[in-house]
Write a protein that holds these residues in place. Sequence first.
Motif, PDB file in Angstrom:
ATOM      1  N   VAL A   1     -13.605   0.168  -0.121  1.00  0.00           N
ATOM      2  CA  VAL A   1     -12.617   0.501  -0.716  1.00  0.00           C
ATOM      3  C   VAL A   1     -12.719   0.371  -2.374  1.00  0.00           C
ATOM      4  CG1 VAL A   1      -9.924  -0.009  -1.162  1.00  0.00           C
ATOM      5  CG2 VAL A   1     -10.955  -0.263   1.378  1.00  0.00           C
TER       6      VAL A   1
ATOM      7  N   TYR B   1     -10.537  -9.121  -2.633  1.00  0.00           N
ATOM      8  CA  TYR B   1      -9.827  -7.425  -2.380  1.00  0.00           C
ATOM      9  C   TYR B   1      -8.392  -7.684  -3.070  1.00  0.00           C
ATOM     10  CZ  TYR B   1      -8.262  -3.482   0.554  1.00  0.00           C
ATOM     11  OH  TYR B   1      -7.912  -2.205   0.820  1.00  0.00           O
TER      12      TYR B   1
ATOM     13  N   TYR C   1      -7.948   5.325  -3.071  1.00  0.00           N
ATOM     14  CA  TYR C   1      -8.130   4.822  -1.537  1.00  0.00           C
ATOM     15  C   TYR C   1      -8.707   5.897  -0.725  1.00  0.00           C
ATOM     16  CZ  TYR C   1      -7.101   1.678   2.208  1.00  0.00           C
ATOM     17  OH  TYR C   1      -7.230   0.879   3.465  1.00  0.00           O
TER      18      TYR C   1
ATOM     19  N   ASN D   1     -14.101  -4.288   3.037  1.00  0.00           N
ATOM     20  CA  ASN D   1     -13.306  -3.868   1.994  1.00  0.00           C
ATOM     21  C   ASN D   1     -14.234  -3.298   0.965  1.00  0.00           C
ATOM     22  OD1 ASN D   1     -10.796  -3.696   3.287  1.00  0.00           O
ATOM     23  ND2 ASN D   1     -10.795  -6.094   2.964  1.00  0.00           N
TER      24      ASN D   1
ATOM     25  N   TRP E   1     -10.738 -11.851   1.441  1.00  0.00           N
ATOM     26  CA  TRP E   1      -9.226 -11.281   1.293  1.00  0.00           C
ATOM     27  C   TRP E   1      -8.755 -11.028  -0.251  1.00  0.00           C
ATOM     28  CZ3 TRP E   1      -6.533  -7.556   3.508  1.00  0.00           C
ATOM     29  CH2 TRP E   1      -5.376  -7.271   3.070  1.00  0.00           C
TER      30      TRP E   1
ATOM     31  N   MET F   1     -15.706   2.556   6.526  1.00  0.00           N
ATOM     32  CA  MET F   1     -15.864   1.113   6.811  1.00  0.00           C
ATOM     33  C   MET F   1     -16.782   0.620   8.061  1.00  0.00           C
ATOM     34  SD  MET F   1     -13.067  -2.191   7.069  1.00  0.00           S
ATOM     35  CE  MET F   1     -13.010  -2.259   8.985  1.00  0.00           C
TER      36      MET F   1
ATOM     37  N   GLN G   1       0.954  -1.255  -0.027  1.00  0.00           N
ATOM     38  CA  GLN G   1       0.142  -0.055   0.188  1.00  0.00           C
ATOM     39  C   GLN G   1       0.683   1.243  -0.017  1.00  0.00           C
ATOM     40  OE1 GLN G   1      -2.650  -1.173   3.374  1.00  0.00           O
ATOM     41  NE2 GLN G   1      -4.177  -0.500   1.883  1.00  0.00           N
TER      42      GLN G   1
ATOM     43  N   THR H   1      -7.676  -4.977  -6.185  1.00  0.00           N
ATOM     44  CA  THR H   1      -6.778  -3.761  -6.078  1.00  0.00           C
ATOM     45  C   THR H   1      -5.851  -3.816  -7.055  1.00  0.00           C
ATOM     46  OG1 THR H   1      -6.993  -3.815  -3.579  1.00  0.00           O
ATOM     47  CG2 THR H   1      -5.115  -2.866  -4.480  1.00  0.00           C
TER      48      THR H   1
END
Length: 190
Positions: free
Chosen positions: A159, A108, A175, A156, A105, A181, A76, A112
Motif C-alpha cells: 500500500v 501503517y 490505494y 502493507n 500496524w 499483497m 478507509q 496513511t
Amino acid sequence: MLFLALIAQAAIAAGPCHYDRTAMLALDQAAFDQDMTGGWRKLEQDGCEAEAADLIRDWRIAHKAQDTILFWHEGQLRADIGQTAQAIALFRQSYKPAAKDRVGWNHYVDGTIAFLTRDRAAFDAARARLAALPQPAGFAFNGPDGKPLPIRWPLNMNVFEGFDRCWGQPYKAAYACATPMRIVHVPDRK
C-alpha cells in the motif's frame, strides 16, 4: 404479473445502496466485517461507500464494539469519499498498544495519516520504520479457509508503494495503485 412489476419497480427505486439495516446490524462481527462478499463490503462493492461507512459506525455503536479494525475500515471508506478529517480521526482510533503490534500496524496507520495530510517527511519515516521491521518468528498469515497464504513482508508495504507511486492522488486512487499483497506463483505451462 402486476405484483412482480411493483416489486421490480420498488427494487429499482431503492437503488443499489438499499439494504436490510436490521439484518446487517444483527450480524456477528465476522459476518459483518470479514465476509468479503457480504456485510458492509457488499455496499462498498455496489459503489455505496458513504452508506457502508455509516453502517460500520452504526454497527460499532449497536454492538459497543471497540475493535480497531472497525475504526480502520470505516476510516478507509470515509477517505474514499473525501471525508479526510473524519477518516484521520477514525484511523487514530485504530492504533494498537505497542506491545501488541507485531506486524507494524501502527507504522501503517502513521504512514496513511501522513499520506492524507500530504506530509511527505512523515510518510517516508513511517515507510522506513515499516520496511525495517523484522518478520516475527513463526509468523503466518492465514486465509479465510485457515490455510497459510504466501504474503510479502512487511505487511502493507504494498500500500505504501502505491501511495508513493500515486502521491498527491485522492486516497481511493492511490490505494488502487498498490501492488498485490500476495505472492502468486504461476505454474509453468508445458
